[in-house]
Design a protein around this motif. Structure first.
Motif, PDB file in Angstrom:
ATOM      1  N   ASN A 100      -3.510 -13.223 -12.038  1.00  0.00           N
ATOM      2  CA  ASN A 100      -4.307 -13.267 -11.056  1.00  0.00           C
ATOM      3  C   ASN A 100      -5.799 -12.973 -11.113  1.00  0.00           C
TER       4      ASN A 100
ATOM      5  N   PRO B 197      -8.921 -12.326  -9.085  1.00  0.00           N
ATOM      6  CA  PRO B 197      -9.556 -12.125  -7.780  1.00  0.00           C
ATOM      7  C   PRO B 197     -10.985 -12.486  -7.487  1.00  0.00           C
TER       8      PRO B 197
ATOM      9  N   GLY C 185     -10.850 -15.917  -7.324  1.00  0.00           N
ATOM     10  CA  GLY C 185     -10.065 -16.464  -6.177  1.00  0.00           C
ATOM     11  C   GLY C 185      -8.874 -17.504  -6.584  1.00  0.00           C
TER      12      GLY C 185
ATOM     13  N   THR D  35      -5.920 -22.096  -6.198  1.00  0.00           N
ATOM     14  CA  THR D  35      -6.655 -21.295  -5.561  1.00  0.00           C
ATOM     15  C   THR D  35      -5.951 -20.177  -4.801  1.00  0.00           C
ATOM     16  N   HIS D  36      -6.409 -19.237  -4.300  1.00  0.00           N
ATOM     17  CA  HIS D  36      -5.831 -18.298  -3.384  1.00  0.00           C
ATOM     18  C   HIS D  36      -5.697 -18.964  -1.903  1.00  0.00           C
TER      19      HIS D  36
ATOM     20  N   ARG E  31      -8.252 -13.813  -0.268  1.00  0.00           N
ATOM     21  CA  ARG E  31      -7.801 -13.264  -1.611  1.00  0.00           C
ATOM     22  C   ARG E  31      -6.402 -12.910  -1.754  1.00  0.00           C
TER      23      ARG E  31
ATOM     24  N   LEU F 279      -3.737 -10.607  -3.096  1.00  0.00           N
ATOM     25  CA  LEU F 279      -4.105  -9.052  -3.495  1.00  0.00           C
ATOM     26  C   LEU F 279      -2.900  -8.550  -4.381  1.00  0.00           C
TER      27      LEU F 279
ATOM     28  N   PHE G 134      -1.580 -11.364   0.552  1.00  0.00           N
ATOM     29  CA  PHE G 134      -2.967 -11.846   1.093  1.00  0.00           C
ATOM     30  C   PHE G 134      -3.725 -10.828   1.518  1.00  0.00           C
ATOM     31  N   SER G 135      -4.984 -10.970   1.580  1.00  0.00           N
ATOM     32  CA  SER G 135      -6.070 -10.138   2.137  1.00  0.00           C
ATOM     33  C   SER G 135      -6.066 -10.254   3.605  1.00  0.00           C
TER      34      SER G 135
END
Ligand SMILES: [Zn+2]
Length: 102
Positions: free
Chosen positions: A8, A10, A13, A28-29, A58, A60, A74-75
């Motif tokens: 990952n 972050p 992304g 992509t995220h 994002r 996580l 996910f964020s």
């Protein structure tokens, strides 16, 4: 079908996957979030109103699910999606060629 490794990134992304063949792909995220296959997200897609992920979303956490795949957190606090290895590979192919998700 399996995947050698997942990394990952972050800040970018991006999620990078390395396939058994040694080939590397990136997702992509936002693509991953939009591709969530939990019951809620599947229902939204079937209704013709799929979730549109913000580019700022994002990933996580990546939690292993046996030898089968991963669960992604996910964020936006969404953590119900299970992503089998084959599905991650399919998503990366789809993201590369552009057609919409089924
Ligand atoms: Zn979902």
């Amino acid at each position: 079908m399996s995947i050698q490794s997942i990394s990952n990134h972050p800040a970018r992304g991006m999620l990078e996957i390395v396939l058994d063949s040694g080939a590397s792909r990136t997702l992509t995220h936002a693509t991953l979030r939009e591709g969530c296959r939990c019951a809620d997200c599947t229902a939204l897609r079937r209704a013709g109103t799929p979730l549109q992920a913000d580019g700022a979303i994002r990933l996580l956490a990546v939690e292993p699910v046996g030898a089968y795949g991963v669960q992604l957190v996910f964020s936006d606090r969404h953590d119900r999606g299970i992503y089998p290895w084959i599905y991650l590979e399919q998503l990366s192919d789809r993201a590369a060629s552009g057609p919409p998700l089924p």
